[in-house]
Design a protein around this motif. Structure first.
Motif, mmCIF file in Angstrom:
data_model
loop_
_atom_site.group_PDB
_atom_site.id
_atom_site.type_symbol
_atom_site.label_atom_id
_atom_site.label_comp_id
_atom_site.label_asym_id
_atom_site.label_seq_id
_atom_site.Cartn_x
_atom_site.Cartn_y
_atom_site.Cartn_z
ATOM 1 N N ILE A 1 54.421 85.338 54.199
ATOM 2 C CA ILE A 1 54.600 83.920 54.095
ATOM 3 C C ILE A 1 55.739 82.572 53.822
ATOM 4 O O ILE A 1 56.540 82.811 53.139
ATOM 5 C CB ILE A 1 53.530 83.876 52.951
ATOM 6 N N LYS A 2 55.696 82.388 54.890
ATOM 7 C CA LYS A 2 57.538 81.307 55.173
ATOM 8 C C LYS A 2 57.049 80.156 54.231
ATOM 9 O O LYS A 2 56.068 80.151 55.028
ATOM 10 C CB LYS A 2 57.119 81.123 56.463
ATOM 11 N N MET A 3 57.469 79.509 53.658
ATOM 12 C CA MET A 3 57.991 78.561 52.696
ATOM 13 C C MET A 3 58.211 77.563 53.414
ATOM 14 O O MET A 3 59.627 78.171 53.734
ATOM 15 C CB MET A 3 58.326 78.552 51.343
ATOM 16 N N VAL A 4 58.377 76.228 53.815
ATOM 17 C CA VAL A 4 58.823 74.782 54.044
ATOM 18 C C VAL A 4 58.751 74.114 53.655
ATOM 19 O O VAL A 4 58.154 73.636 52.523
ATOM 20 C CB VAL A 4 57.990 74.844 55.466
ATOM 21 N N GLU A 5 59.878 73.690 53.064
ATOM 22 C CA GLU A 5 60.761 72.633 52.154
ATOM 23 C C GLU A 5 60.457 71.336 52.159
ATOM 24 O O GLU A 5 60.060 70.905 54.080
ATOM 25 C CB GLU A 5 62.136 72.919 51.259
ATOM 26 N N THR A 6 59.276 70.634 51.770
ATOM 27 C CA THR A 6 59.125 68.887 51.908
ATOM 28 C C THR A 6 59.701 67.953 50.561
ATOM 29 O O THR A 6 59.352 68.360 49.389
ATOM 30 C CB THR A 6 58.139 68.155 51.929
ATOM 31 N N ASN A 7 59.968 66.587 50.961
ATOM 32 C CA ASN A 7 60.486 65.669 50.133
ATOM 33 C C ASN A 7 59.089 64.872 49.769
ATOM 34 O O ASN A 7 59.500 64.349 48.864
ATOM 35 C CB ASN A 7 62.329 65.062 50.712
ATOM 36 N N VAL A 8 57.537 65.087 50.408
ATOM 37 C CA VAL A 8 57.005 64.769 49.817
ATOM 38 C C VAL A 8 55.979 65.182 48.961
ATOM 39 O O VAL A 8 55.667 66.402 48.783
ATOM 40 C CB VAL A 8 56.100 64.065 51.604
ATOM 41 N N GLN A 9 56.309 64.433 47.963
ATOM 42 C CA GLN A 9 55.222 65.001 47.111
ATOM 43 C C GLN A 9 53.341 64.446 47.236
ATOM 44 O O GLN A 9 53.134 65.691 46.620
ATOM 45 C CB GLN A 9 55.792 64.207 45.906
ATOM 46 N N GLY A 10 53.202 64.055 47.004
ATOM 47 C CA GLY A 10 51.766 63.252 47.654
ATOM 48 C C GLY A 10 50.865 63.073 46.635
ATOM 49 O O GLY A 10 52.454 63.097 45.103
ATOM 50 N N ILE A 11 50.278 63.286 46.307
ATOM 51 C CA ILE A 11 48.732 62.840 45.236
ATOM 52 C C ILE A 11 47.871 64.236 45.374
ATOM 53 O O ILE A 11 47.046 63.479 46.539
ATOM 54 C CB ILE A 11 48.851 61.515 45.117
ATOM 55 N N GLU A 12 47.674 64.888 44.989
ATOM 56 C CA GLU A 12 46.801 65.845 44.704
ATOM 57 C C GLU A 12 45.377 65.599 43.597
ATOM 58 O O GLU A 12 46.034 64.943 42.576
ATOM 59 C CB GLU A 12 46.723 67.195 44.048
ATOM 60 N N ILE A 13 43.989 64.863 44.036
ATOM 61 C CA ILE A 13 43.746 64.281 42.752
ATOM 62 C C ILE A 13 42.910 65.430 42.354
ATOM 63 O O ILE A 13 42.087 66.510 42.796
ATOM 64 C CB ILE A 13 42.324 63.073 43.957
ATOM 65 N N ASP A 14 43.028 66.008 41.422
ATOM 66 C CA ASP A 14 42.879 66.481 40.309
ATOM 67 C C ASP A 14 41.920 67.229 39.536
ATOM 68 O O ASP A 14 41.074 67.418 38.802
ATOM 69 C CB ASP A 14 43.790 68.162 40.094
ATOM 70 N N THR A 15 42.230 65.236 38.960
ATOM 71 C CA THR A 15 41.584 65.261 37.797
ATOM 72 C C THR A 15 41.173 63.384 38.267
ATOM 73 O O THR A 15 42.322 63.197 39.219
ATOM 74 C CB THR A 15 42.552 64.838 36.314
ATOM 75 N N PRO A 16 40.553 62.577 36.590
ATOM 76 C CA PRO A 16 40.282 61.266 36.912
ATOM 77 C C PRO A 16 41.297 61.269 36.518
ATOM 78 O O PRO A 16 41.720 59.017 37.474
ATOM 79 C CB PRO A 16 39.740 61.452 36.132
ATOM 80 N N ALA A 17 42.302 60.789 36.349
ATOM 81 C CA ALA A 17 43.558 60.893 36.152
ATOM 82 C C ALA A 17 44.524 60.910 37.295
ATOM 83 O O ALA A 17 45.609 59.728 37.491
ATOM 84 C CB ALA A 17 44.823 61.205 35.154
#
Length: 242
Positions: free
Chosen positions: A216-232
């Motif tokens: 598995i090749k890992m690629v670094e990104t500076n973009v955090q983004g928002i993963e919607i896992d919770t109502p918060a």
């Protein structure tokens, strides 16, 4: 090289059921994610694959491409594998259905990994983000990854890895973002191989690849983004969308 994007979309998410059908700025989370992925113009095709008639209808009614899963699946990789089994493709990129802020530059970096891999040393590629916040490093919902000198994944864990017995080594912590690009062969292998103890223990599907010797090749990104896992997370996403 034919490259498509598949967006696995479960309705009954354990931590936030129905999250993909929540409203985000006048459209559902899953529709926002689909449209953002199409808008990157990186793929020969973008398809949602779901177990839910509600999500199926949402994408279809808005002119999108969607496939209904025939089987129950434990993880997104299995759902995608079933969907692409009969398709003539080289690489499939898995964009999570709860990622409406999908970043084109990060996806392009993932795809470039395969364009430069003439010897097919890479089975799949994924994204990681450098993190420094102690709470995030210690949060079991934040999956961490450690890499070798060539940026191949050594291990993924919900625990802080490496454990900082010596805090003066300058170690970097990386959060794994669950966006993958697979060679079709590696994905189909995953689909047929049984779960092993590491995956069962951590509940992380990417460990199955490592347990069977996939690279598995890992690629670094500076973009955090928002993963919607919770109502918060959804409330945070709404503020960002505005």
């Amino acid at each position: 090289m034919k490259i498509i994007s598949m967006i696995p979309a479960r309705y009954a998410a354990s931590r936030f059921p129905g999250k993909l059908m929540q409203d985000l700025g006048g459209k559902t989370v899953i529709l926002r994610t689909y449209e953002a992925t199409v808008a990157t113009k990186l793929f020969d095709d973008v398809i949602v694959v779901t177990d839910s008639e509600i999500i199926y209808k949402e994408i279809e009614d808005n002119g999108g491409k969607v496939i209904m899963s025939k089987k129950e699946h434990d993880c997104g990789s299995d759902r995608i594998a079933e969907a692409v089994e009969s398709l003539n493709i080289d690489v499939v990129v898995n964009v999570q259905g709860d990622e409406p802020f999908t970043d084109a530059a990060s996806l392009a970096k993932l795809i470039d990994v395969f364009k430069d891999d003439d010897n097919k040393n890479i089975d799949l590629a994924s994204l990681m983000v450098h993190i420094t916040d102690e709470d995030e490093i210690n949060n079991p919902n934040t999956v961490k990854v450690i890499i070798d000198q060539s940026d191949f994944a050594l291990y993924f864990s919900r625990s802080p890895i490496p454990y900082p017995r010596d805090k003066n080594t300058g170690v970097k912590y990386y959060k794994h973002k669950g966006i993958y690009a697979f060679r079709k062969e590696a994905l189909m292998d995953f689909y047929t191989l049984p779960m092993q103890t590491l995956e069962a223990t951590e509940k992380l599907e990417q460990l199955r690849y490592l347990e069977y010797g996939k690279r598995i090749k890992m690629v670094e990104t500076n973009v955090q983004g928002i993963e919607i896992d919770t109502p918060a997370d959804l409330e945070r996403a709404k503020k960002v969308w505005k």
